[in-house]
Design a protein around this motif. Sequence first.
Motif, PDB file in Angstrom:
ATOM      1  N   LEU A   6       0.954  -0.965  -0.007  1.00 35.78           N
ATOM      2  CA  LEU A   6       0.085   0.083  -0.048  1.00 35.78           C
ATOM      3  C   LEU A   6       1.012   1.355   0.116  1.00 35.78           C
ATOM      4  O   LEU A   6       0.467   2.308  -0.582  1.00 35.78           O
ATOM      5  N   ILE A   7       1.880   1.419   0.715  1.00 40.98           N
ATOM      6  CA  ILE A   7       2.795   2.321   0.767  1.00 40.98           C
ATOM      7  C   ILE A   7       3.583   2.615  -0.487  1.00 40.98           C
ATOM      8  O   ILE A   7       3.402   3.617  -0.876  1.00 40.98           O
ATOM      9  N   TRP A   8       3.967   1.427  -1.019  1.00 48.91           N
ATOM     10  CA  TRP A   8       4.490   1.548  -2.587  1.00 48.91           C
ATOM     11  C   TRP A   8       3.540   2.059  -3.522  1.00 48.91           C
ATOM     12  O   TRP A   8       4.059   3.149  -4.411  1.00 48.91           O
ATOM     13  N   ARG A   9       2.307   1.554  -3.251  1.00 50.06           N
ATOM     14  CA  ARG A   9       1.234   2.199  -4.287  1.00 50.06           C
ATOM     15  C   ARG A   9       0.943   3.624  -4.110  1.00 50.06           C
ATOM     16  O   ARG A   9       1.038   4.414  -5.177  1.00 50.06           O
ATOM     17  N   ALA A  10       1.061   4.109  -2.861  1.00 46.46           N
ATOM     18  CA  ALA A  10       0.889   5.625  -2.538  1.00 46.46           C
ATOM     19  C   ALA A  10       1.864   6.508  -3.184  1.00 46.46           C
ATOM     20  O   ALA A  10       1.739   7.360  -3.908  1.00 46.46           O
ATOM     21  N   LEU A  11       3.239   5.902  -2.832  1.00 51.62           N
ATOM     22  CA  LEU A  11       4.404   6.755  -3.460  1.00 51.62           C
ATOM     23  C   LEU A  11       4.440   6.837  -4.926  1.00 51.62           C
ATOM     24  O   LEU A  11       4.644   7.792  -5.401  1.00 51.62           O
ATOM     25  N   GLY A  12       3.964   5.826  -5.568  1.00 51.65           N
ATOM     26  CA  GLY A  12       3.908   5.778  -7.050  1.00 51.65           C
ATOM     27  C   GLY A  12       2.852   6.766  -7.352  1.00 51.65           C
ATOM     28  O   GLY A  12       2.838   7.179  -8.634  1.00 51.65           O
ATOM     29  N   SER A  13       1.851   7.211  -6.629  1.00 56.40           N
ATOM     30  CA  SER A  13       0.743   7.990  -7.109  1.00 56.40           C
ATOM     31  C   SER A  13       1.220   9.356  -6.588  1.00 56.40           C
ATOM     32  O   SER A  13       0.183  10.278  -6.651  1.00 56.40           O
ATOM     33  N   GLY A  14       2.165   9.438  -6.031  1.00 54.67           N
ATOM     34  CA  GLY A  14       2.796  10.947  -5.806  1.00 54.67           C
ATOM     35  C   GLY A  14       2.531  11.376  -4.208  1.00 54.67           C
ATOM     36  O   GLY A  14       2.850  12.194  -3.651  1.00 54.67           O
ATOM     37  N   ALA A  15       2.348  10.328  -3.299  1.00 54.15           N
ATOM     38  CA  ALA A  15       2.188  10.556  -1.878  1.00 54.15           C
ATOM     39  C   ALA A  15       3.706  10.760  -1.386  1.00 54.15           C
ATOM     40  O   ALA A  15       4.673  10.383  -2.033  1.00 54.15           O
ATOM     41  N   LYS A  16       3.891  11.567  -0.363  1.00 51.13           N
ATOM     42  CA  LYS A  16       5.193  11.869   0.368  1.00 51.13           C
ATOM     43  C   LYS A  16       5.226  10.866   1.620  1.00 51.13           C
ATOM     44  O   LYS A  16       4.108  10.807   2.492  1.00 51.13           O
ATOM     45  N   LEU A  17       6.343  10.371   1.894  1.00 51.81           N
ATOM     46  CA  LEU A  17       6.678   9.381   2.822  1.00 51.81           C
ATOM     47  C   LEU A  17       7.475  10.188   4.091  1.00 51.81           C
ATOM     48  O   LEU A  17       8.776  10.546   3.425  1.00 51.81           O
ATOM     49  N   VAL A  18       6.965  10.402   5.331  1.00 51.95           N
ATOM     50  CA  VAL A  18       7.594  11.004   6.306  1.00 51.95           C
ATOM     51  C   VAL A  18       7.789   9.841   7.162  1.00 51.95           C
ATOM     52  O   VAL A  18       6.745   9.527   7.833  1.00 51.95           O
ATOM     53  N   VAL A  19       9.155   9.698   7.648  1.00 52.34           N
ATOM     54  CA  VAL A  19       9.201   8.771   8.733  1.00 52.34           C
ATOM     55  C   VAL A  19       9.921   9.404  10.159  1.00 52.34           C
ATOM     56  O   VAL A  19      10.864  10.060   9.821  1.00 52.34           O
ATOM     57  N   VAL A  20       9.125   9.310  11.090  1.00 51.23           N
ATOM     58  CA  VAL A  20       9.494   9.832  12.282  1.00 51.23           C
ATOM     59  C   VAL A  20      10.221   8.633  13.057  1.00 51.23           C
ATOM     60  O   VAL A  20       9.192   7.637  13.598  1.00 51.23           O
ATOM     61  N   ASP A  21      11.281   8.576  13.317  1.00 50.08           N
ATOM     62  CA  ASP A  21      11.869   7.389  13.973  1.00 50.08           C
ATOM     63  C   ASP A  21      13.276   7.731  14.531  1.00 50.08           C
ATOM     64  O   ASP A  21      14.129   8.537  13.892  1.00 50.08           O
ATOM     65  N   PRO A  22      13.798   7.375  15.636  1.00 46.91           N
ATOM     66  CA  PRO A  22      15.136   7.689  16.255  1.00 46.91           C
ATOM     67  C   PRO A  22      16.101   6.960  15.582  1.00 46.91           C
ATOM     68  O   PRO A  22      17.314   7.754  15.257  1.00 46.91           O
ATOM     69  N   ILE A  23      15.843   5.877  14.729  1.00 47.14           N
ATOM     70  CA  ILE A  23      16.721   5.187  14.070  1.00 47.14           C
ATOM     71  C   ILE A  23      16.519   5.155  12.602  1.00 47.14           C
ATOM     72  O   ILE A  23      15.191   4.968  12.125  1.00 47.14           O
ATOM     73  N   ARG A  24      17.362   5.530  11.769  1.00 44.13           N
ATOM     74  CA  ARG A  24      17.165   5.432  10.422  1.00 44.13           C
ATOM     75  C   ARG A  24      16.978   4.068   9.747  1.00 44.13           C
ATOM     76  O   ARG A  24      18.262   3.515   9.239  1.00 44.13           O
ATOM     77  N   THR A  25      15.872   3.646   9.819  1.00 44.60           N
ATOM     78  CA  THR A  25      15.777   2.243   9.469  1.00 44.60           C
ATOM     79  C   THR A  25      15.471   2.322   7.798  1.00 44.60           C
ATOM     80  O   THR A  25      15.688   2.915   7.217  1.00 44.60           O
ATOM     81  N   ASN A  26      15.001   1.046   7.212  1.00 41.57           N
ATOM     82  CA  ASN A  26      14.802   0.895   5.820  1.00 41.57           C
ATOM     83  C   ASN A  26      13.879   1.820   5.353  1.00 41.57           C
ATOM     84  O   ASN A  26      13.931   2.550   4.328  1.00 41.57           O
ATOM     85  N   ALA A  27      12.697   1.968   6.182  1.00 38.73           N
ATOM     86  CA  ALA A  27      11.790   2.844   5.847  1.00 38.73           C
ATOM     87  C   ALA A  27      12.197   4.388   5.837  1.00 38.73           C
ATOM     88  O   ALA A  27      11.922   5.032   4.863  1.00 38.73           O
ATOM     89  N   GLY A  28      13.011   4.905   6.614  1.00 38.68           N
ATOM     90  CA  GLY A  28      13.766   5.958   6.822  1.00 38.68           C
ATOM     91  C   GLY A  28      14.641   6.180   5.647  1.00 38.68           C
ATOM     92  O   GLY A  28      14.676   7.256   4.898  1.00 38.68           O
TER      93      GLY A  28
END
Length: 170
Positions: A6-28
Amino acid sequence: MSGASLIWRALGSGAKLVVVDPIRTNAGNVADEWLPIRPGTDAQFSLSMANVLLNELGIYDRDFLKKHTNGTYLTAEDGHYVRDEASGKPLVWDSIRNVAAPFDAVAWESQALLGDFVVAGRACTPSFQKVKEHVSAYSPESASQVCGIPAETIRRIAKEFGTAASIGAT
């Protein structure tokens, strides 16, 4: 469909992904923006965003709150609902007739979300106003001191979130 799909689909449609996390994980790593928050301070960050949305920007779905929540129920200073003496039902303020009445006796469009009222000698306000007042204590400046995210970033992210969410749209 998985969350990642779902995240990849949203990103492909122009969504912006902001990750709030102390550690820069794969999502970050794949995010448009990574916010390195101090561990255990997410509530302060989130409440500050809520403050910006509700009190600074006025971004909230008034119709939804009136139709589907208890946000219009009048709350006394002791924190309890003000109730109709006969039925025991919570009261709301009818902004057309300027009187308090049981919640199911007032059209949702007429129910007040904000205001200071007196009912049977008791000061009261709608429950949603209590929420707005509560989150007002969480300024972006105070949150910044706790979570390490700059106040201007908190305001920007809240505004982007509120705009992208199309709150109130159908």
